[in-house]
Design a protein around this motif. Structure first.
Motif, mmCIF file in Angstrom:
data_model
loop_
_atom_site.group_PDB
_atom_site.id
_atom_site.type_symbol
_atom_site.label_atom_id
_atom_site.label_comp_id
_atom_site.label_asym_id
_atom_site.label_seq_id
_atom_site.Cartn_x
_atom_site.Cartn_y
_atom_site.Cartn_z
ATOM 1 N N LEU A 154 -23.323 8.198 -23.509
ATOM 2 C CA LEU A 154 -22.907 8.165 -22.105
ATOM 3 C C LEU A 154 -22.583 6.735 -21.667
ATOM 4 O O LEU A 154 -21.650 6.506 -20.890
ATOM 5 C CB LEU A 154 -24.015 8.742 -21.221
ATOM 6 C CG LEU A 154 -24.285 10.240 -21.382
ATOM 7 C CD1 LEU A 154 -25.542 10.640 -20.618
ATOM 8 C CD2 LEU A 154 -23.095 11.049 -20.898
ATOM 9 N N ASP A 189 -26.136 18.258 -14.617
ATOM 10 C CA ASP A 189 -26.658 17.485 -13.491
ATOM 11 C C ASP A 189 -25.525 16.603 -12.958
ATOM 12 O O ASP A 189 -25.330 15.467 -13.387
ATOM 13 C CB ASP A 189 -27.846 16.620 -13.960
ATOM 14 C CG ASP A 189 -28.518 15.892 -12.809
ATOM 15 O OD1 ASP A 189 -27.973 15.897 -11.689
ATOM 16 O OD2 ASP A 189 -29.591 15.297 -13.040
ATOM 17 N N HIS A 190 -24.781 17.140 -12.000
ATOM 18 C CA HIS A 190 -23.578 16.451 -11.538
ATOM 19 C C HIS A 190 -23.886 15.116 -10.854
ATOM 20 O O HIS A 190 -23.094 14.175 -10.922
ATOM 21 C CB HIS A 190 -22.799 17.364 -10.585
ATOM 22 C CG HIS A 190 -22.295 18.607 -11.263
ATOM 23 N ND1 HIS A 190 -21.852 19.718 -10.589
ATOM 24 C CD2 HIS A 190 -22.175 18.906 -12.580
ATOM 25 C CE1 HIS A 190 -21.483 20.651 -11.446
ATOM 26 N NE2 HIS A 190 -21.665 20.183 -12.672
ATOM 27 N N LEU A 249 -21.041 7.542 -14.344
ATOM 28 C CA LEU A 249 -19.612 7.271 -14.555
ATOM 29 C C LEU A 249 -18.908 6.648 -13.346
ATOM 30 O O LEU A 249 -17.958 5.885 -13.521
ATOM 31 C CB LEU A 249 -18.888 8.569 -14.944
ATOM 32 C CG LEU A 249 -19.369 9.243 -16.229
ATOM 33 C CD1 LEU A 249 -18.517 10.460 -16.533
ATOM 34 C CD2 LEU A 249 -19.341 8.260 -17.402
ATOM 35 N N ILE A 256 -27.767 16.694 -19.057
ATOM 36 C CA ILE A 256 -27.085 15.757 -18.149
ATOM 37 C C ILE A 256 -25.773 16.354 -17.648
ATOM 38 O O ILE A 256 -25.386 16.171 -16.488
ATOM 39 C CB ILE A 256 -26.821 14.415 -18.870
ATOM 40 C CG1 ILE A 256 -28.151 13.704 -19.164
ATOM 41 C CG2 ILE A 256 -25.923 13.512 -18.033
ATOM 42 C CD1 ILE A 256 -28.878 13.217 -17.945
ATOM 43 N N ARG A 257 -25.070 17.111 -18.511
ATOM 44 C CA ARG A 257 -23.767 17.680 -18.122
ATOM 45 C C ARG A 257 -23.903 18.617 -16.936
ATOM 46 O O ARG A 257 -23.004 18.723 -16.105
ATOM 47 C CB ARG A 257 -23.165 18.413 -19.324
ATOM 48 C CG ARG A 257 -21.757 18.953 -19.073
ATOM 49 C CD ARG A 257 -21.115 19.367 -20.384
ATOM 50 N NE ARG A 257 -21.866 20.423 -21.042
ATOM 51 C CZ ARG A 257 -21.712 21.729 -20.806
ATOM 52 N NH1 ARG A 257 -20.815 22.117 -19.909
ATOM 53 N NH2 ARG A 257 -22.417 22.623 -21.457
ATOM 54 N N SER A 310 -26.277 13.001 -11.682
ATOM 55 C CA SER A 310 -26.494 11.996 -12.729
ATOM 56 C C SER A 310 -25.182 11.584 -13.383
ATOM 57 O O SER A 310 -24.973 10.404 -13.692
ATOM 58 C CB SER A 310 -27.465 12.544 -13.785
ATOM 59 O OG SER A 310 -28.749 12.730 -13.233
ATOM 60 N N VAL A 311 -24.291 12.561 -13.584
ATOM 61 C CA VAL A 311 -22.984 12.241 -14.161
ATOM 62 C C VAL A 311 -22.228 11.274 -13.250
ATOM 63 O O VAL A 311 -21.621 10.291 -13.711
ATOM 64 C CB VAL A 311 -22.163 13.530 -14.386
ATOM 65 C CG1 VAL A 311 -20.730 13.190 -14.783
ATOM 66 C CG2 VAL A 311 -22.821 14.402 -15.449
ATOM 67 N N GLN A 368 -19.281 5.295 -19.997
ATOM 68 C CA GLN A 368 -19.411 4.510 -18.769
ATOM 69 C C GLN A 368 -18.710 3.161 -18.899
ATOM 70 O O GLN A 368 -17.997 2.715 -17.996
ATOM 71 C CB GLN A 368 -20.889 4.305 -18.479
ATOM 72 C CG GLN A 368 -21.179 3.498 -17.233
ATOM 73 C CD GLN A 368 -22.650 3.110 -17.173
ATOM 74 O OE1 GLN A 368 -23.145 2.382 -18.032
ATOM 75 N NE2 GLN A 368 -23.355 3.604 -16.183
#
Length: 251
Positions: free
Chosen positions: A112, A20-21, A28, A17-18, A23-24, A116
């Motif tokens: 996450l 995959d900008h 967030l 995930i980190r 998805s981040v 969030q």
């Protein structure tokens, strides 16, 4: 479950995930952006003196609904990518069990979800001055549980989809009815008996009821405790069901 394999799966998903900008950003930033839209929707309303803002009521509930939606979408698509790319099949040829994989996913996305919730709550309370009777900690706890619920439901639904498009198609079938019947638009006890009965078995109804209870009471009530237990039990049950229905690859 093997704790070492569970931890390794959690670390792998977080690393994935980190990088995959998008998805981040979805996890967030998007909930806060949508909350801002709700705030400005009611910004110019005229209220009698002493009347609470509509945003305090609607925005509080949206703190649970937006993360639920986003985590459902991201989790279902991410798991489907694992299956269609063959990664899932390769992983399950190792000592990794289905429960290690599913609960590792749930743990990673729960972490996450906690971040969030912190970001969204900070925006709600400090930027938009959200004013409710109960504790922000309890609001955050419901938000995290609701995100985990979205993760569990997303993992379960991904088992029945063959493509990412099919995974997205579950939203109007699984998610939208919950939003309509959760008590946000019409009080659940004012619905007809059929809709009220359906609402009583939908998990999002417990989330909204918990947040509305926090909004009305400064101290935790029995209703809140029962709703939190119901949410935790439903999320765990969905994860177990997702583990039982997990397929190695798309048929």
């Amino acid at each position: 479950m093997n704790p070492r394999l569970l931890g390794a799966t959690t670390a792998r998903v977080l690393t994935q995930i980190r990088h995959d900008h998008r998805s981040v950003a979805m996890i967030l930033v998007v909930p806060s952006f949508l909350l801002a839209a709700v705030y400005f929707l009611f910004e110019n309303e005229t209220l009698p003196p002493g009347m609470p803002r509509t945003f305090d009521r609607v925005g509080l509930v949206m703190l649970a609904i937006f993360p639920f939606l986003i985590m459902f979408l991201i989790t279902s698509v991410t798991m489907l990518r694992e299956r269609t790319s063959g990664t899932l099949e390769r992983l399950l040829t190792t000592p990794l069990g289905k429960a290690d994989l599913l609960f590792g996913y749930a743990l990673a996305f729960s972490l996450l979800a906690a971040v969030q919730a912190l970001v969204t709550l900070a925006v709600a309370y400090w930027v938009f001055q959200l004013d409710v009777q109960g504790s922000p900690v309890l609001v955050g706890l419901v938000c995290i549980l609701n995100s985990v619920l979205g993760v569990a439901l997303g993992l379960l639904c991904s088992a029945f989809a063959r493509t990412e498009f099919q995974a997205v198609q579950f939203m109007p079938v699984v998610v939208v009815p919950q939003i309509l019947l959760c008590g946000l638009f019409v009080a659940r006890d004012s619905m007809n008996s059929v809709l009220e009965a359906i609402s009583n078995v939908l998990p999002l109804s417990y989330s909204v009821e918990a947040l509305q209870d926090i909004g009305r009471h400064s101290d935790p009530t029995e209703t809140l405790r029962n709703d939190l237990i119901a949410l935790a039990v439903i999320a765990f049950g969905l994860l177990v069901l997702a583990s039982a229905t997990l397929r190695r690859r798309t048929a």
